[in-house]
Design an enzyme around this catalytic site. Structure first.
Site, PDB file in Angstrom:
ATOM      1  CG  ASP A  65      50.572 -23.716  -1.099  1.00  0.00           C
ATOM      2  OD1 ASP A  65      50.663 -24.002  -2.305  1.00  0.00           O
ATOM      3  OD2 ASP A  65      50.444 -22.554  -0.665  1.00  0.00           O
ATOM      4  CE1 TYR A  75      42.141 -22.538   1.633  1.00  0.00           C
ATOM      5  CE2 TYR A  75      40.754 -20.945   0.477  1.00  0.00           C
ATOM      6  CZ  TYR A  75      41.671 -21.985   0.455  1.00  0.00           C
ATOM      7  OH  TYR A  75      42.107 -22.474  -0.758  1.00  0.00           O
TER       8      TYR A  75
END
Length: 245
Positions: A52, A111
């Site tokens: 994003d 992540y």
């Protein structure tokens, strides 16, 4: 056709995310335009994950096809030259089999989420970490994280706009480590739902602030309702680290 696999790093602060969108600058657009400038070919870049706006990457993987062979090290140099002045760079390039797909060939994604936990903000980490001034109870966060490991219905932690066909995901890693004034959350899974990592972090921070008990994370998971979970953590603290194949 020659298929090239590239590994990319970028700072997402001033970008609209990975995916090309009209009217804004994305990582995909920057790289596709850079490739066109040195190759003369219009390519479609396929990424291993769609980050994003504001999310960073250390090891995003993507692939594209060219009709002619170019030496990988020359591709790296050319992309990095034409991607300027944006904070987007390629640090590895290699030929890949024609059946390789950056997204669909992936077996795991990794992540890291960074939190600066001290009374005053960090200028150095501005837009690169989530600053939380209140002390966080890391052992409680670690205890809560255990409930999320494994295969679950993560509906409570998916964005309302998530387009994934199934909310069932398998979280293979969720480690929380405090180093001085920084807390790092390490997460891995074969794939994630939209906003899943940031929603997990936002919920664990409520545990860290002792607003929630660690056991409440189990209740949130079982609720299968986004409204039951905590707020979405800021994009600035999230880093797409690597993809395994």
């Amino acid at each position: 056709m020659y298929r090239y696999k590239i590994t990319i790093e970028y700072l997402g602060t001033d970008l609209a995310g990975w995916q090309r969108q009209a009217g804004v600058m994305s990582v995909q657009q920057i790289l596709e335009e850079a490739i066109y400038k040195f190759s003369g070919e219009q390519v479609i870049l396929f990424g291993s994950g769609r980050t994003d706006a504001g999310v960073h990457a250390i090891g995003q993987v993507a692939h594209f096809d060219l009709s002619k062979y170019l030496e990988p090290h020359k591709i790296i140099t050319a992309i990095n030259y034409f991607a300027r002045p944006y904070a987007v760079g390629v640090w590895n390039c290699e030929l890949a089999p024609n059946n390789f797909h950056a997204r669909f060939s992936a077996t795991s994604r990794y992540y890291i989420y960074r939190i600066i936990n001290r009374p005053y903000p960090s200028v150095i980490d501005l837009n690169r970490a989530w600053w939380i001034s209140a002390p966080l109870d890391v052992p409680a966060m670690q205890q809560a994280a255990v409930y999320l490991l494994g295969k679950h219905d993560f509906t409570s932690f998916r964005a309302s706009s998530c387009q994934s066909k199934s909310p069932i995901k398998t979280l293979t890693e969720l480690n929380i480590i405090k180093e001085d004034e920084e807390i790092k959350l390490y997460l891995s899974a074969p794939s994630f739902l939209h906003h899943m990592v940031r929603n997990i972090v936002g919920s664990l921070v409520l545990v860290g602030k002792n607003i929630w008990q660690a056991e409440q994370i189990k209740d949130v998971l079982e609720a299968k309702d986004r409204k039951a979970a905590g707020p979405t953590a800021p994009a600035s603290g999230l880093y797409f680290v690597k993809t395994a194949y």
